[in-house]
Motif scaffolding. Sequence first.
Motif, PDB file in Angstrom:
ATOM      1  N   UNK A  60       0.826  -1.209   0.000  1.00  0.00           N
ATOM      2  CA  UNK A  60       0.000   0.000   0.000  1.00  0.00           C
ATOM      3  C   UNK A  60       0.858   1.256   0.000  1.00  0.00           C
ATOM      4  N   UNK A  61       1.969   1.240   0.723  1.00  0.00           N
ATOM      5  CA  UNK A  61       2.868   2.394   0.710  1.00  0.00           C
ATOM      6  C   UNK A  61       3.455   2.610  -0.680  1.00  0.00           C
ATOM      7  N   UNK A  62       3.840   1.530  -1.341  1.00  0.00           N
ATOM      8  CA  UNK A  62       4.399   1.657  -2.691  1.00  0.00           C
ATOM      9  C   UNK A  62       3.368   2.251  -3.643  1.00  0.00           C
ATOM     10  N   UNK A  63       2.127   1.825  -3.537  1.00  0.00           N
ATOM     11  CA  UNK A  63       1.068   2.372  -4.394  1.00  0.00           C
ATOM     12  C   UNK A  63       0.835   3.850  -4.096  1.00  0.00           C
ATOM     13  N   UNK A  64       0.841   4.211  -2.810  1.00  0.00           N
ATOM     14  CA  UNK A  64       0.623   5.612  -2.444  1.00  0.00           C
ATOM     15  C   UNK A  64       1.748   6.506  -2.963  1.00  0.00           C
ATOM     16  N   UNK A  65       2.992   6.030  -2.862  1.00  0.00           N
ATOM     17  CA  UNK A  65       4.124   6.815  -3.331  1.00  0.00           C
ATOM     18  C   UNK A  65       4.117   6.975  -4.849  1.00  0.00           C
ATOM     19  N   UNK A  72      -6.001   3.529  -2.900  1.00  0.00           N
ATOM     20  CA  UNK A  72      -5.825   2.664  -1.734  1.00  0.00           C
ATOM     21  C   UNK A  72      -6.935   2.911  -0.721  1.00  0.00           C
ATOM     22  N   UNK A  73      -7.202   4.177  -0.437  1.00  0.00           N
ATOM     23  CA  UNK A  73      -8.259   4.523   0.513  1.00  0.00           C
ATOM     24  C   UNK A  73      -9.608   4.007   0.021  1.00  0.00           C
ATOM     25  N   UNK A  74      -9.881   4.217  -1.263  1.00  0.00           N
ATOM     26  CA  UNK A  74     -11.195   3.887  -1.808  1.00  0.00           C
ATOM     27  C   UNK A  74     -11.441   2.381  -1.862  1.00  0.00           C
ATOM     28  N   UNK A  75     -10.456   1.631  -2.311  1.00  0.00           N
ATOM     29  CA  UNK A  75     -10.687   0.211  -2.568  1.00  0.00           C
ATOM     30  C   UNK A  75     -10.325  -0.698  -1.400  1.00  0.00           C
ATOM     31  N   UNK A  79       0.402  11.438   0.808  1.00  0.00           N
ATOM     32  CA  UNK A  79       1.151  10.185   0.828  1.00  0.00           C
ATOM     33  C   UNK A  79       2.358  10.167   1.755  1.00  0.00           C
ATOM     34  N   UNK A  80       3.034  11.282   1.946  1.00  0.00           N
ATOM     35  CA  UNK A  80       4.223  11.272   2.810  1.00  0.00           C
ATOM     36  C   UNK A  80       3.842  10.956   4.259  1.00  0.00           C
ATOM     37  N   UNK A  81       2.800  11.621   4.763  1.00  0.00           N
ATOM     38  CA  UNK A  81       2.330  11.340   6.120  1.00  0.00           C
ATOM     39  C   UNK A  81       1.771   9.928   6.207  1.00  0.00           C
ATOM     40  N   UNK A  82       1.036   9.512   5.182  1.00  0.00           N
ATOM     41  CA  UNK A  82       0.522   8.148   5.150  1.00  0.00           C
ATOM     42  C   UNK A  82       1.642   7.137   5.323  1.00  0.00           C
ATOM     43  N   UNK A  83       2.735   7.301   4.609  1.00  0.00           N
ATOM     44  CA  UNK A  83       3.831   6.339   4.692  1.00  0.00           C
ATOM     45  C   UNK A  83       4.530   6.385   6.045  1.00  0.00           C
TER      46      UNK A  83
END
Length: 232
Positions: free
Chosen positions: A104-109, A116-119, A149-153
């Motif tokens: 998920x982090x790779x997809x967000x970056x 990611x959030x939606x699905x 994405x930075x905070x997410x990761x």
Amino acid sequence: MTTTLLLLPGLLCDRWLWSGLRPALGERSCMPLDALTQDDTIDAMVETVLAQAPPRFALAGYSMGGIVALHLAARAPERLSHLVILNSTARPDPPERRIIRDEQMARAQAGGLEAVVETEFMPLYFAPGPTRPTTLEGLVRAMARHLGPAIFCRQMRALRDRSDARPLLPGITCPTLVLGAAHDALCSVDRHREMADSLPNARLHILEEAGHMAPLEAPTAMAAQISEFLDA
């Protein structure tokens, strides 16, 4: 004068998570902290919260914020008057979840945070019903876009690498409310019962009509439980 209640949000949540809860708490002094965005370990998050908090306070942590709250309660028990754990767990990430987080982090970056959030997140957030709560879903999307994405990761690394908090629980002796939801697909009722059974001075309450996003789905019911606990 009542003790200030500090509010710690969860993954990809900001102070808008508490938009329904804070008014329902009435005159109680609440301090929502956006203190879980700077660090990528739970221990560092604990230190950031302690640096921003008043000398003594009550603490409510939701999901990831609940994990931080448990570690903080063990680290600085003299600072806490009360502890509230909302839709959370004391357990570490299982190996298979760690792998999913990395993906998920790779997809967000790569620009796919909203997907990611939606699905992957949204289907697990709310209690089942005849219609999906579109207004609340919109708020979840807005908070995710705001944090990015930075905070997410950073937050995902902290969750992925966190230690097991279960050994800490018997030493957390302040009055504690463990508040879960019957339809929480991420932090089950059993996980909440496990925490309440291991904490020496805890009470457990399960919100029957909510899922993981209980602060958004059932803010009035949640506020009633928190107020009754803090005033007892």
